[in-house]
Write a protein that holds these residues in place. Structure first.
Motif, PDB file in Angstrom:
ATOM      1  N   MET A  86       0.852  -1.199   0.000  1.00 37.90           N
ATOM      2  CA  MET A  86       0.000   0.000   0.000  1.00 37.90           C
ATOM      3  C   MET A  86       0.886   1.246   0.000  1.00 37.90           C
ATOM      4  SD  MET A  86      -2.933   1.405   0.086  1.00 37.90           S
ATOM      5  CE  MET A  86      -4.021   0.006   0.127  1.00 37.90           C
ATOM      6  N   VAL A 107      -1.098  -4.579   5.164  1.00 36.57           N
ATOM      7  CA  VAL A 107      -1.403  -3.505   6.125  1.00 36.57           C
ATOM      8  C   VAL A 107      -2.253  -4.044   7.285  1.00 36.57           C
ATOM      9  CG1 VAL A 107      -1.260  -1.544   4.531  1.00 36.57           C
ATOM     10  CG2 VAL A 107      -3.422  -2.800   4.748  1.00 36.57           C
ATOM     11  N   TYR A 112      -4.152   1.223   6.850  1.00 43.95           N
ATOM     12  CA  TYR A 112      -3.382   1.760   5.731  1.00 43.95           C
ATOM     13  C   TYR A 112      -1.883   1.598   5.952  1.00 43.95           C
ATOM     14  CZ  TYR A 112      -7.925   3.834   4.970  1.00 43.95           C
ATOM     15  OH  TYR A 112      -9.271   4.006   4.779  1.00 43.95           O
ATOM     16  N   HIS A 113      -1.510   1.229   7.171  1.00 43.42           N
ATOM     17  CA  HIS A 113      -0.096   1.175   7.550  1.00 43.42           C
ATOM     18  C   HIS A 113       0.397  -0.260   7.648  1.00 43.42           C
ATOM     19  CE1 HIS A 113      -1.398   5.151   8.717  1.00 43.42           C
ATOM     20  NE2 HIS A 113      -0.135   5.514   8.769  1.00 43.42           N
ATOM     21  N   TYR A 148       1.812   6.525   6.005  1.00 46.42           N
ATOM     22  CA  TYR A 148       0.697   6.771   5.089  1.00 46.42           C
ATOM     23  C   TYR A 148      -0.192   7.922   5.582  1.00 46.42           C
ATOM     24  CZ  TYR A 148      -3.593   5.818   2.455  1.00 46.42           C
ATOM     25  OH  TYR A 148      -4.696   5.921   1.647  1.00 46.42           O
ATOM     26  N   PRO A 307     -10.839   7.536   8.642  1.00 51.35           N
ATOM     27  CA  PRO A 307      -9.467   7.013   8.757  1.00 51.35           C
ATOM     28  C   PRO A 307      -8.975   7.053  10.199  1.00 51.35           C
ATOM     29  CG  PRO A 307      -9.452   9.221   7.786  1.00 51.35           C
ATOM     30  CD  PRO A 307     -10.891   8.817   7.915  1.00 51.35           C
ATOM     31  N   PRO A 319      -8.487   9.443   3.641  1.00 50.64           N
ATOM     32  CA  PRO A 319      -9.065   8.267   2.987  1.00 50.64           C
ATOM     33  C   PRO A 319     -10.356   7.852   3.695  1.00 50.64           C
ATOM     34  CG  PRO A 319      -7.199   7.605   4.351  1.00 50.64           C
ATOM     35  CD  PRO A 319      -7.357   9.090   4.525  1.00 50.64           C
ATOM     36  N   ARG A 321     -13.499   5.308   3.933  1.00 54.03           N
ATOM     37  CA  ARG A 321     -13.810   3.942   3.522  1.00 54.03           C
ATOM     38  C   ARG A 321     -15.318   3.748   3.385  1.00 54.03           C
ATOM     39  NH1 ARG A 321     -10.647  -1.323   5.037  1.00 54.03           N
ATOM     40  NH2 ARG A 321      -8.981   0.174   5.233  1.00 54.03           N
ATOM     41  N   THR A 372      -4.697  -5.223   2.322  1.00 59.43           N
ATOM     42  CA  THR A 372      -4.322  -4.184   1.362  1.00 59.43           C
ATOM     43  C   THR A 372      -5.361  -4.105   0.254  1.00 59.43           C
ATOM     44  OG1 THR A 372      -1.991  -4.546   1.857  1.00 59.43           O
ATOM     45  CG2 THR A 372      -2.487  -3.440  -0.222  1.00 59.43           C
ATOM     46  N   THR A 375      -8.665  -2.624   1.582  1.00 61.77           N
ATOM     47  CA  THR A 375      -8.533  -1.172   1.731  1.00 61.77           C
ATOM     48  C   THR A 375      -8.625  -0.492   0.368  1.00 61.77           C
ATOM     49  OG1 THR A 375      -7.246  -1.288   3.762  1.00 61.77           O
ATOM     50  CG2 THR A 375      -6.922   0.671   2.399  1.00 61.77           C
ATOM     51  N   THR A 379     -11.756   2.368  -0.594  1.00 64.78           N
ATOM     52  CA  THR A 379     -11.356   3.677  -0.084  1.00 64.78           C
ATOM     53  C   THR A 379     -11.262   4.755  -1.167  1.00 64.78           C
ATOM     54  OG1 THR A 379     -10.115   2.516   1.607  1.00 64.78           O
ATOM     55  CG2 THR A 379      -9.653   4.834   1.365  1.00 64.78           C
ATOM     56  N   SER A 381      -9.944   8.893  -1.441  1.00 66.49           N
ATOM     57  CA  SER A 381      -9.331  10.032  -0.753  1.00 66.49           C
ATOM     58  C   SER A 381     -10.089  11.300  -1.095  1.00 66.49           C
ATOM     59  CB  SER A 381      -7.864  10.190  -1.170  1.00 66.49           C
ATOM     60  OG  SER A 381      -7.111   9.086  -0.736  1.00 66.49           O
TER      61      SER A 381
END
Ligand SMILES: *Cc1c(COP(=O)(O)O)cnc(C)c1O
Length: 409
Positions: A86, A107, A112-113, A148, A307, A319, A321, A372, A375, A379, A381
């Motif tokens: 990601m 992730v 996201y991480h 991220y 997020p 981001p 979701r 990943t 997500t 998602t 942004s």
């Protein structure tokens, strides 16, 4: 209705004047303005963490910076480098520039991480497979956490795993200027995202938190890494062009000690960077304000998941979701309809393990990194740029909500 772009740089009179002054100075490429940018940047970091002045090396992009940082810690052929799938392609491509191999990590659940548990799991698996093909002869060398969206990774967990396995840590801090991770026990103290590992790299790309149009900064407190980056960013030459210009003694003389790269940043851009740096906390405050309005609007809405945020979040991205249990439109349809209604959006990121090059090179399936993929599929942004008015933020919220309402399951 007004169209709202996904991103827009915040450029004022100060930036215009700084660039004009640089243009009129007669020196356009890397010179004293860049030295001043590096000095200002180091002091900005030191002012907050109170530690030694870090080494700051300005470069023409974060991609160049990541390449240099990885080269400087000794990544090369036969090495394995762990990175999240990601992320933007830069994080991985520089590993390949050096002839090393990329190993992707999933992730966190609904996140996201990079998941520290997945990192450890991957390392254990590599350990077990180290005598088999295709891992035979390869050495696990480094991990590249990506902060991220400006929210720092769980660095305590990642650092302890990296220590256990003897890994170097290069932080992809492209999103995270400024992200100060406060100490839980003493909020006056803490660490910068970007300075928790061996080296970190910030991006000044046009859509990033501060910008020079294109640019980046490598930061480290390791002198050997800094010395290597300085030489390699400038053709592997042992002295800078500015030094040759400003030092009348033997101005024409230099030695090539390595086949380096040309990754220097021009003074025109450094001048812009210095003006942006002076605004960095103001720009952060503006993004935080927008994020807080989004959080408030979407937190209790069962169609969405806001997020994660926390200590040191630079709020570079928002981001949002979609919850597919409620909303019948998939992410692509939702994104398309938002754009039709004048809302600029983006998707961060199309996972690297689904990209043709990496898929083929490492025989990967989309489902190899399920979190990943999940997500990515859910998602969007939303726009979050300093200078966005409250009415623009409200318009984004209203459009997103009404679209969800009109497509409920
Ligand atoms: C933008 C970005 C980069 C690359 O930055 P450049 O300055 O454009 O080279 C690297 N990593 C991530 C996560 C990014 O978003």
């Amino acid at each position: 209705m007004e169209t709202i772009p996904f991103a827009k740089p915040f450029i004022g009179k100060e930036e215009e004047e700084a660039v004009l002054t640089a243009l009129r100075s007669g020196w356009l490429t890397t010179g004293k303005e860049t030295l001043a940018f590096e000095k200002d940047f180091g002091e900005f970091l030191q002012n907050r963490d109170g530690l030694d002045l870090p080494f700051c090396m300005a470069v023409n992009s974060a991609t160049s910076g990541l390449h240099l940082a990885m080269e400087a810690v000794g990544i090369g052929k036969g090495d394995l480098v762990l990175i999240p799938s990601m992320t933007f392609t830069s994080t991985a491509e520089v590993v390949r520039y050096l002839g090393a191999e990329v190993v992707f990590v999933d992730v966190l659940k609904d996140g996201y991480h990079m998941d520290p548990a997945a990192l450890e799991c991957t390392l254990r698996k590599l350990e077990l497979e180290k005598d088999e093909t295709p891992s035979r002869g390869l050495k696990v060398k480094a991990v590249v956490p990506v902060h991220y969206g400006g929210l720092p990774c769980d660095m305590d967990a990642i650092i302890s795993i990296a220590r256990k396995y003897g890994l170097k840590i290069i932080e992809d801090a492209a999103h995270s200027f400024p992200s100060f991770i406060q100490d839980e026990n003493n909020p006056a103290k803490g660490r910068w995202a970007g300075l928790t590992g061996d080296a970190g790299v910030f991006s000044f790309y046009a859509t990033k938190t501060i910008t020079t149009g294109e640019g980046g900064m490598v930061v480290t407190r390791d002198k050997a890494i800094a010395d290597r980056v300085k030489i390699m960013r400038s053709h592997g030459i042992d002295r800078s062009v500015w030094d040759r210009y400003s030092n009348v003694k033997a101005s024409w003389y230099y030695q090539v000690v390595e086949p380096g790269y040309k990754y220097n940043i021009p003074d025109i851009l450094s001048a812009l960077g210095r003006a942006q740096l002076r605004r960095a906390y103001d720009l952060l405050a503006m993004r935080k304000k927008i994020a807080a309005i989004y959080d408030e609007a979407f937190r209790d809405d069962r169609n969405f998941l806001i997020p994660p945020t926390g200590n040191g979040d630079a709020r570079h991205l928002y981001p949002l979701r979609l919850c597919p249990e409620n909303i019948s439109l998939n992410r692509n349809e939702f994104a398309e309809k938002l754009q039709e209604r004048g809302i600029g959006i983006s998707v961060h990121f199309i996972p690297l393990h689904t990209m043709p090059y990496y898929k083929k090179r490492y025989s990967l399936e989309d489902n190899d990194f399920p979190e990943t993929l999940k997500t990515f599929n859910r998602t969007i942004s939303l726009p979050i740029w300093p200078g966005m008015t409250e009415s623009q933020v409200d318009q984004v919220i209203a459009t997103v909500k009404s679209l969800a309402q009109s497509s409920l399951n």
